[in-house]
Design an enzyme around this catalytic site. Sequence first.
Site, PDB file in Angstrom:
ATOM      1  N   ASP A  34      53.373  28.589  13.791  1.00  0.00           N
ATOM      2  CA  ASP A  34      52.992  29.840  13.136  1.00  0.00           C
ATOM      3  C   ASP A  34      51.844  30.526  13.870  1.00  0.00           C
ATOM      4  OD1 ASP A  34      50.991  28.111  12.548  1.00  0.00           O
ATOM      5  OD2 ASP A  34      51.032  28.406  10.364  1.00  0.00           O
ATOM      6  N   HIS A 240      53.810  36.490  43.582  1.00  0.00           N
ATOM      7  CA  HIS A 240      53.442  36.419  42.159  1.00  0.00           C
ATOM      8  C   HIS A 240      52.909  35.036  41.772  1.00  0.00           C
ATOM      9  CE1 HIS A 240      56.213  40.085  41.249  1.00  0.00           C
ATOM     10  NE2 HIS A 240      55.094  40.408  41.840  1.00  0.00           N
ATOM     11  N   ASP A 257      44.092  38.630  42.841  1.00  0.00           N
ATOM     12  CA  ASP A 257      44.635  39.877  42.295  1.00  0.00           C
ATOM     13  C   ASP A 257      44.398  39.798  40.795  1.00  0.00           C
ATOM     14  OD1 ASP A 257      46.139  41.975  41.324  1.00  0.00           O
ATOM     15  OD2 ASP A 257      47.847  41.618  42.654  1.00  0.00           O
ATOM     16  N   ASP A 268      43.631  47.018  38.318  1.00  0.00           N
ATOM     17  CA  ASP A 268      44.529  46.145  39.104  1.00  0.00           C
ATOM     18  C   ASP A 268      43.963  46.078  40.518  1.00  0.00           C
ATOM     19  OD1 ASP A 268      46.604  44.829  40.318  1.00  0.00           O
ATOM     20  OD2 ASP A 268      48.063  46.437  40.060  1.00  0.00           O
ATOM     21  N   HIS A 351      56.441  44.448  50.009  1.00  0.00           N
ATOM     22  CA  HIS A 351      56.301  45.189  48.745  1.00  0.00           C
ATOM     23  C   HIS A 351      55.846  46.621  49.002  1.00  0.00           C
ATOM     24  CE1 HIS A 351      51.871  44.746  48.738  1.00  0.00           C
ATOM     25  NE2 HIS A 351      52.022  43.459  49.006  1.00  0.00           N
ATOM     26  N   HIS A 355      51.582  51.753  42.891  1.00  0.00           N
ATOM     27  CA  HIS A 355      52.335  52.106  41.683  1.00  0.00           C
ATOM     28  C   HIS A 355      51.408  52.875  40.771  1.00  0.00           C
ATOM     29  CE1 HIS A 355      50.146  48.704  39.844  1.00  0.00           C
ATOM     30  NE2 HIS A 355      50.449  48.037  40.936  1.00  0.00           N
ATOM     31  N   HIS A 362      51.846  48.577  35.637  1.00  0.00           N
ATOM     32  CA  HIS A 362      52.830  49.405  36.334  1.00  0.00           C
ATOM     33  C   HIS A 362      53.144  50.510  35.348  1.00  0.00           C
ATOM     34  CE1 HIS A 362      54.156  45.799  39.051  1.00  0.00           C
ATOM     35  NE2 HIS A 362      52.899  46.124  39.193  1.00  0.00           N
ATOM     36  N   GLU A 389      47.652  49.261  47.774  1.00  0.00           N
ATOM     37  CA  GLU A 389      47.575  47.815  47.936  1.00  0.00           C
ATOM     38  C   GLU A 389      48.403  47.263  49.092  1.00  0.00           C
ATOM     39  OE1 GLU A 389      49.675  45.589  44.804  1.00  0.00           O
ATOM     40  OE2 GLU A 389      49.845  47.475  43.712  1.00  0.00           O
ATOM     41  N   TYR A 393      51.623  38.965  54.821  1.00  0.00           N
ATOM     42  CA  TYR A 393      51.879  37.592  54.350  1.00  0.00           C
ATOM     43  C   TYR A 393      52.671  36.880  55.435  1.00  0.00           C
ATOM     44  CZ  TYR A 393      50.930  40.527  50.364  1.00  0.00           C
ATOM     45  OH  TYR A 393      50.361  41.465  49.542  1.00  0.00           O
ATOM     46  N   ARG A 410      45.851  40.752  50.829  1.00  0.00           N
ATOM     47  CA  ARG A 410      46.129  42.033  50.193  1.00  0.00           C
ATOM     48  C   ARG A 410      44.788  42.646  49.814  1.00  0.00           C
ATOM     49  NH1 ARG A 410      49.729  40.551  47.032  1.00  0.00           N
ATOM     50  NH2 ARG A 410      48.719  40.190  45.021  1.00  0.00           N
ATOM     51  N   GLU A 412      43.553  45.743  47.350  1.00  0.00           N
ATOM     52  CA  GLU A 412      44.115  46.667  46.350  1.00  0.00           C
ATOM     53  C   GLU A 412      43.002  47.402  45.615  1.00  0.00           C
ATOM     54  OE1 GLU A 412      46.453  44.770  43.246  1.00  0.00           O
ATOM     55  OE2 GLU A 412      47.372  46.703  42.731  1.00  0.00           O
TER      56      GLU A 412
HETATM   57  N1  GLY Z   1      48.969  42.907  39.937  1.00  0.00           N
HETATM   58  C1  GLY Z   1      50.244  43.468  39.994  1.00  0.00           C
HETATM   59  C2  GLY Z   1      50.393  44.398  41.116  1.00  0.00           C
HETATM   60  O1  GLY Z   1      49.577  44.375  42.007  1.00  0.00           O
HETATM   61  O2  GLY Z   1      51.250  45.219  41.125  1.00  0.00           O
HETATM   62 MN    MN Z   2      49.177  46.528  41.818  1.00  0.00          MN
HETATM   63 MN    MN Z   3      47.533  43.699  41.726  1.00  0.00          MN
END
Ligand code: GLY
Ligand code: MN
Ligand code: MN
Length: 443
Positions: A34, A240, A257, A268, A351, A355, A362, A389, A393, A410, A412
């Site tokens: 619960d 991820h 991240d 982000d 990638h 975004h 997102h 970002e 890699y 990365r 970002e």
């Molecule tokens: N943290 C998710 C992205 O960078 O899109």
């Molecule tokens: Mn992002």
């Molecule tokens: Mn991110």
Amino acid sequence: MNPWAARRARLALAMEPGAVAVLATAPEALRNGDSEYPYRHDSYFYYLSGFTEPESVLVLVAARGDLPARSILFCREKNVERETWEGFRYGPAAAREAFGFDEAFPVAELDAQMARLLADVPAVYYANARDAAFDAQVAGWLKAVRGQSRSGVVAPARIQHLLPLLDEMRLLKDAHEEALMAKSAEIAGAAHLRAMRAAKPGMFEYELEAELLYEFRRNGAQFPAYTPIVASGANACILHYNANNARTRDGELVLIDAGCEFDSYASDITRTFPVNGVFSAPQRQLYELVLRAQDAALAAIQAGRPYSDFHEAAVKVLAEGMLDFGLLDRAKYGGVENVLAERAHTQFYMHGTGHWLGLDVHDAGAYRDLAAEGKPSRPLMPGMALTVEPGIYVRPAPGVPEQFWNIGIRIEDNVIVGEAGPQVISGTAPKTVAEIETLMGGQ
Ligand code: GLY
Ligand code: MN
Ligand code: MN
């Protein structure tokens, strides 16, 4: 007028005169037994209401003739016993007053009131095909209205999807949103700074995660905006990754991240740094390449330029670097044009470069001009908020120089498009090699 009421007024103007929009917030979700997951309201609902309690529904009636637009909230009633267990709830009267609705009713009256509110209106707007139970509920209301047809009541002739209208509104942030996003990014930036300061070889990734979460929460952020990624060494090449359970080792980079949610607005941010405070030569080469790619991307973020430009700018710089550093064979590709034509860069950069960002990480909003021939990338406009970002890699593979193996980087940042160019709102945590090494005491 509060910002939510102002948005309701704008939505009502975009609707067909006299039409009714209905929008429910998110359901609560059980985690096990619960006990529930922490409750998070629906972003669209919050955008129009500012109201964060579960079991709430917003109804908006567009103006028609002399009748002004009206907003109606359905929410939980005051309940002394439940409030003893679960905490404060506004109840309709106080919610109406606090959030500026024209009317408010107990949510238990929703079905009965909707049969009345949908009578003799030309159209109903709702988020159809999103939640089967809500679809069925709306169908029930429509059926009830049609059931009154012999007494002359006319049921809505048109059903419209509500979310595309809201997606376009959410894409352009208002001043209230920009301030909250700046605060969210400031807190997340401070969290990255804290993690960098705390980092030492041998720490577990989750110890760094704990530093982030501590800084988020102590600054009033309600949640992480998503599960933080704290990826040391080769883990940074898993896009991820979020197990966050490995021990960091001397000589490795750590990619973090992580962003928070402050008053419903996400940040982000990604930073990548050497856990011992000093970049090795190959780490530094790739790090500075990603930084140059980010600079090129930021320079392409200008009102009027297509959304796709900043990704293309970043990819071009990254592809040049891949050739320069022998990650891609110059003898094979000749130059960057062929790399891009064959998409060879996607071995190391797979990638997009950003975004939309806002209530959701997102965020809502189309990336293309859906009304134009060929659906081209849409032009950037002041008030749009996005991430920038780029990354690289390098997984071990034949022909890939070994000194770069298992490096994942990365960088970002969060940006609001302004009249005069991009406004970076996530600048708290250091980003250049010199800034990072100085902060971490490596040099
Ligand atoms: N943290 C998710 C992205 O960078 O899109
Ligand atoms: Mn992002
Ligand atoms: Mn991110």
